[in-house]
Design a protein around this motif. Sequence first.
Motif, PDB file in Angstrom:
ATOM      1  N   ALA A 416       0.829  -1.209   0.000  1.00 12.91           N
ATOM      2  CA  ALA A 416       0.000   0.000   0.000  1.00 12.91           C
ATOM      3  C   ALA A 416       0.860   1.255   0.000  1.00 12.91           C
ATOM      4  CB  ALA A 416      -0.929  -0.003   1.204  1.00 12.91           C
ATOM      5  N   THR A 417       1.963   1.222   0.737  1.00 17.06           N
ATOM      6  CA  THR A 417       2.864   2.376   0.781  1.00 17.06           C
ATOM      7  C   THR A 417       3.392   2.708  -0.607  1.00 17.06           C
ATOM      8  OG1 THR A 417       3.555   1.824   3.039  1.00 17.06           O
ATOM      9  CG2 THR A 417       4.973   3.315   1.799  1.00 17.06           C
ATOM     10  N   ILE A 418       3.824   1.679  -1.318  1.00 20.19           N
ATOM     11  CA  ILE A 418       4.358   1.886  -2.674  1.00 20.19           C
ATOM     12  C   ILE A 418       3.266   2.406  -3.612  1.00 20.19           C
ATOM     13  CG2 ILE A 418       5.345   0.724  -4.678  1.00 20.19           C
ATOM     14  CD1 ILE A 418       6.660  -1.243  -2.680  1.00 20.19           C
ATOM     15  N   ALA A 419       2.089   1.774  -3.567  1.00 17.85           N
ATOM     16  CA  ALA A 419       0.993   2.169  -4.457  1.00 17.85           C
ATOM     17  C   ALA A 419       0.523   3.595  -4.162  1.00 17.85           C
ATOM     18  CB  ALA A 419      -0.169   1.189  -4.313  1.00 17.85           C
ATOM     19  N   LEU A 420       0.396   3.927  -2.893  1.00  9.48           N
ATOM     20  CA  LEU A 420      -0.071   5.269  -2.520  1.00  9.48           C
ATOM     21  C   LEU A 420       0.965   6.329  -2.851  1.00  9.48           C
ATOM     22  CD1 LEU A 420      -1.823   4.365   0.845  1.00  9.48           C
ATOM     23  CD2 LEU A 420      -2.948   5.241  -1.212  1.00  9.48           C
ATOM     24  N   HIS A 421       2.244   6.002  -2.693  1.00  9.58           N
ATOM     25  CA  HIS A 421       3.292   6.937  -3.104  1.00  9.58           C
ATOM     26  C   HIS A 421       3.198   7.223  -4.607  1.00  9.58           C
ATOM     27  CE1 HIS A 421       5.770   6.710   0.662  1.00  9.58           C
ATOM     28  NE2 HIS A 421       6.079   7.927   0.249  1.00  9.58           N
ATOM     29  N   ALA A 422       2.944   6.196  -5.388  1.00 11.06           N
ATOM     30  CA  ALA A 422       2.825   6.376  -6.840  1.00 11.06           C
ATOM     31  C   ALA A 422       1.632   7.271  -7.181  1.00 11.06           C
ATOM     32  CB  ALA A 422       2.681   5.019  -7.526  1.00 11.06           C
ATOM     33  N   ILE A 423       0.501   7.017  -6.513  1.00  2.19           N
ATOM     34  CA  ILE A 423      -0.684   7.838  -6.756  1.00  2.19           C
ATOM     35  C   ILE A 423      -0.434   9.280  -6.319  1.00  2.19           C
ATOM     36  CG2 ILE A 423      -3.091   8.211  -6.082  1.00  2.19           C
ATOM     37  CD1 ILE A 423      -3.389   5.177  -5.864  1.00  2.19           C
ATOM     38  N   LEU A 424       0.236   9.453  -5.181  1.00  2.00           N
ATOM     39  CA  LEU A 424       0.540  10.797  -4.694  1.00  2.00           C
ATOM     40  C   LEU A 424       1.447  11.536  -5.677  1.00  2.00           C
ATOM     41  CD1 LEU A 424       0.361  12.928  -2.477  1.00  2.00           C
ATOM     42  CD2 LEU A 424       2.268  11.780  -1.305  1.00  2.00           C
ATOM     43  N   PHE A 425       2.413  10.838  -6.228  1.00  2.00           N
ATOM     44  CA  PHE A 425       3.339  11.468  -7.171  1.00  2.00           C
ATOM     45  C   PHE A 425       2.603  11.967  -8.423  1.00  2.00           C
ATOM     46  CE2 PHE A 425       6.046  11.119 -10.959  1.00  2.00           C
ATOM     47  CZ  PHE A 425       7.061  12.018 -10.611  1.00  2.00           C
ATOM     48  N   VAL A 426       1.783  11.106  -9.022  1.00  2.00           N
ATOM     49  CA  VAL A 426       1.083  11.533 -10.236  1.00  2.00           C
ATOM     50  C   VAL A 426       0.019  12.578  -9.916  1.00  2.00           C
ATOM     51  CG1 VAL A 426       1.537   9.406 -11.499  1.00  2.00           C
ATOM     52  CG2 VAL A 426      -0.535   9.575 -10.114  1.00  2.00           C
ATOM     53  N   THR A 427      -0.521  12.535  -8.711  1.00  2.00           N
ATOM     54  CA  THR A 427      -1.515  13.528  -8.309  1.00  2.00           C
ATOM     55  C   THR A 427      -0.905  14.922  -8.263  1.00  2.00           C
ATOM     56  OG1 THR A 427      -2.845  11.963  -7.025  1.00  2.00           O
ATOM     57  CG2 THR A 427      -3.008  14.284  -6.423  1.00  2.00           C
ATOM     58  N   VAL A 428       0.227  15.046  -7.579  1.00  2.00           N
ATOM     59  CA  VAL A 428       0.885  16.346  -7.486  1.00  2.00           C
ATOM     60  C   VAL A 428       1.376  16.798  -8.860  1.00  2.00           C
ATOM     61  CG1 VAL A 428       2.816  17.611  -6.460  1.00  2.00           C
ATOM     62  CG2 VAL A 428       1.511  15.990  -5.068  1.00  2.00           C
ATOM     63  N   SER A 429       1.852  15.860  -9.653  1.00  2.00           N
ATOM     64  CA  SER A 429       2.343  16.196 -10.996  1.00  2.00           C
ATOM     65  C   SER A 429       1.236  16.757 -11.880  1.00  2.00           C
ATOM     66  CB  SER A 429       2.949  14.958 -11.657  1.00  2.00           C
ATOM     67  OG  SER A 429       4.031  14.452 -10.920  1.00  2.00           O
ATOM     68  N   GLU A 430       0.020  16.244 -11.705  1.00  2.00           N
ATOM     69  CA  GLU A 430      -1.096  16.654 -12.552  1.00  2.00           C
ATOM     70  C   GLU A 430      -2.117  17.518 -11.800  1.00  2.00           C
ATOM     71  OE1 GLU A 430      -2.782  13.207 -14.391  1.00  2.00           O
ATOM     72  OE2 GLU A 430      -0.871  12.518 -15.208  1.00  2.00           O
ATOM     73  N   PHE A 431      -1.664  18.213 -10.761  1.00  2.00           N
ATOM     74  CA  PHE A 431      -2.595  18.970  -9.939  1.00  2.00           C
ATOM     75  C   PHE A 431      -3.224  20.127 -10.706  1.00  2.00           C
ATOM     76  CE2 PHE A 431      -3.961  20.881  -5.839  1.00  2.00           C
ATOM     77  CZ  PHE A 431      -4.493  19.731  -5.286  1.00  2.00           C
ATOM     78  N   ASP A 432      -2.530  20.674 -11.679  1.00  2.00           N
ATOM     79  CA  ASP A 432      -3.099  21.744 -12.494  1.00  2.00           C
ATOM     80  C   ASP A 432      -4.285  21.229 -13.300  1.00  2.00           C
ATOM     81  OD1 ASP A 432      -1.143  20.166 -13.804  1.00  2.00           O
ATOM     82  OD2 ASP A 432      -1.114  21.570 -15.486  1.00  2.00           O
ATOM     83  N   THR A 433      -4.169  20.013 -13.824  1.00  2.00           N
ATOM     84  CA  THR A 433      -5.276  19.402 -14.557  1.00  2.00           C
ATOM     85  C   THR A 433      -6.475  19.199 -13.648  1.00  2.00           C
ATOM     86  OG1 THR A 433      -3.726  18.241 -16.005  1.00  2.00           O
ATOM     87  CG2 THR A 433      -5.987  17.403 -15.929  1.00  2.00           C
ATOM     88  N   LEU A 434      -6.207  18.768 -12.443  1.00  2.00           N
ATOM     89  CA  LEU A 434      -7.279  18.517 -11.485  1.00  2.00           C
ATOM     90  C   LEU A 434      -8.017  19.804 -11.132  1.00  2.00           C
ATOM     91  CD1 LEU A 434      -8.680  16.466  -9.641  1.00  2.00           C
ATOM     92  CD2 LEU A 434      -6.995  17.009  -7.906  1.00  2.00           C
ATOM     93  N   LEU A 435      -7.293  20.890 -10.929  1.00  2.00           N
ATOM     94  CA  LEU A 435      -7.913  22.163 -10.569  1.00  2.00           C
ATOM     95  C   LEU A 435      -8.521  22.865 -11.776  1.00  2.00           C
ATOM     96  CD1 LEU A 435      -5.319  23.689  -8.062  1.00  2.00           C
ATOM     97  CD2 LEU A 435      -7.460  22.511  -7.525  1.00  2.00           C
ATOM     98  N   GLY A 436      -8.125  22.431 -12.968  1.00  2.00           N
ATOM     99  CA  GLY A 436      -8.616  23.100 -14.163  1.00  2.00           C
ATOM    100  C   GLY A 436      -7.971  24.456 -14.378  1.00  2.00           C
ATOM    101  N   VAL A 437      -6.684  24.590 -13.964  1.00  2.00           N
ATOM    102  CA  VAL A 437      -5.968  25.859 -14.110  1.00  2.00           C
ATOM    103  C   VAL A 437      -4.790  25.672 -15.058  1.00  2.00           C
ATOM    104  CG1 VAL A 437      -6.627  26.640 -11.810  1.00  2.00           C
ATOM    105  CG2 VAL A 437      -4.470  25.391 -12.112  1.00  2.00           C
ATOM    106  N   ASP A 438      -4.175  26.782 -15.455  1.00  2.00           N
ATOM    107  CA  ASP A 438      -3.016  26.739 -16.344  1.00  2.00           C
ATOM    108  C   ASP A 438      -1.854  26.014 -15.671  1.00  2.00           C
ATOM    109  OD1 ASP A 438      -1.724  27.983 -18.902  1.00  2.00           O
ATOM    110  OD2 ASP A 438      -0.304  28.400 -17.281  1.00  2.00           O
ATOM    111  N   ALA A 439      -1.027  25.371 -16.480  1.00  2.00           N
ATOM    112  CA  ALA A 439       0.102  24.603 -15.937  1.00  2.00           C
ATOM    113  C   ALA A 439       1.068  25.478 -15.148  1.00  2.00           C
ATOM    114  CB  ALA A 439       0.846  23.909 -17.067  1.00  2.00           C
TER     115      ALA A 439
END
Length: 497
Positions: A416-439
């Motif tokens: 779970a630690t490994i999987a959640l770290h991976a999800i956290l990494f891609v989440t922060v990387s794509e946070f602009d997409t999530l918020l709908g704001v400019d990169a």
Amino acid sequence: MPYSKADNVAEVLARGRLGIPSVLFFVIAAAAPLTVVAGGATTGYAVTGVTGIPVSYLIVAAVLAVFSVGYVAMSRHIVNAGAFYTYITRGLGRPTGVAAAMVALLAYNAMQVGLYGGFGAVLALFLHDQYGWSVPWWVCALAAWAAVALLGMLRIDLNGKVLAVMLVGECAVALVFDAVMVGHPADGSIAFDTLAPSHAVTAGIGAALVTAITGFVGFEGTTVFAEETKDPYRTVARATYLAVAVTGLLYGLSAWAMSVATGPDAIVDAARADGTDLIFNLVSPHLGSSVVTIGRVLFITSLFAALLSFHHTVARYLFALGRERVLPAALGRTSRRTGAPKVGSAVQSTIAVAVLIGYAAADADPITHLFFWVTVTGGLGVLILMTVTSAAVVAYFAQVDHEEGSWRAAVAPGTATIALHAILFVTVSEFDTLLGVDAHSPLRWLIPAAYAVAAFLGATWALILRRTRPDIYTGIGLGAAALAASRHSPGRRHQPA
């Protein structure tokens, strides 16, 4: 001055008032199934442009099921309303634990307060459409705030009954809507394209995953209510697994059913055009107007149920920190009549009303700026907490004698630690997409940075306590035992309440 009964700092919350159904109602109500189905899934399609939203819900459910193995195992060794904070403290040390506590307070307050924006806007629109009343969103939000503030002071088992009625109704409506949508596919045949495993590696999956995780926030609250359950060792485990299974299957089913009704290639455009009305517009031609109206009402009550459940979670985190004197001891006080953490409840209500007044005065958009941005911020914080907690579970069982077995103590939480770290990494990387704001928008980094600041302040405060109040420092993460020890410590200096 020694402690006395007048201080009313409770060692424990009211015991024995919650069984498995009540705890399950609280945590699934926090997840707000109909809100996620009507609002979260639709927003996920619209904002990310990813058609694999159903897959993201199922992936997250699978990861959280693995996470729950170690989480539940640790709950059998530690019963404390502090949950994440306590587990991280016992596994990774007191400074890390207090840092996590500050992250938790920011995250859960964000989830709770952000929901007021959604509730106020949806209720105001409903009143306008149904009765022609023009009521400002913040008036509706303040009405909900007053009700939550009152219910937060009452017996928790009574709150459980309120949530039970709302939850059963909204889940039933969601399933009826799903059946109608699947029964009326767009092209005359049921398509499974949005369930294809290939969506797990498509562009934008990080934003889709954090959208999905936000829908699950609340399931981890089973341990927050452990002190108030009749049998914490059985109740927490069963309620946690049931919460993950029920919500995961319901979200995945509903997100897929919407794509069946619109057609897989049209779901994104439909979600962008109709917003949170999409699911209601899809079923309206096939159901009576009264049934659709009931669904809209339950959408509103779903938001209210989530507000109430998160209020209880924040109040109990504050209680846990006040009981251990990490924060002012007054937060550890409970009501003599109801056993509720009255000061923690009052503080949460004060924070909420202050934010509501600020947003109303600024004339901010309640849906985008309060409901969406702030709850997404809360979801990110809970993702951080789950990631660190998984690592803490591994560390804790490596330090103590136990009979949990390698799967529960190391393999599952490590995975779970490994999987959640991976999800956290891609989440922060794509946070602009999530918020709908400019990169290049500063928001994409300011929000994650807020948690770094909260964690830094928490760790710093723990180190200050270690130097200036070692009696309090040594009790961090011990729960009721910390208070009991402090009361009987002959050399203890009094910490003013």
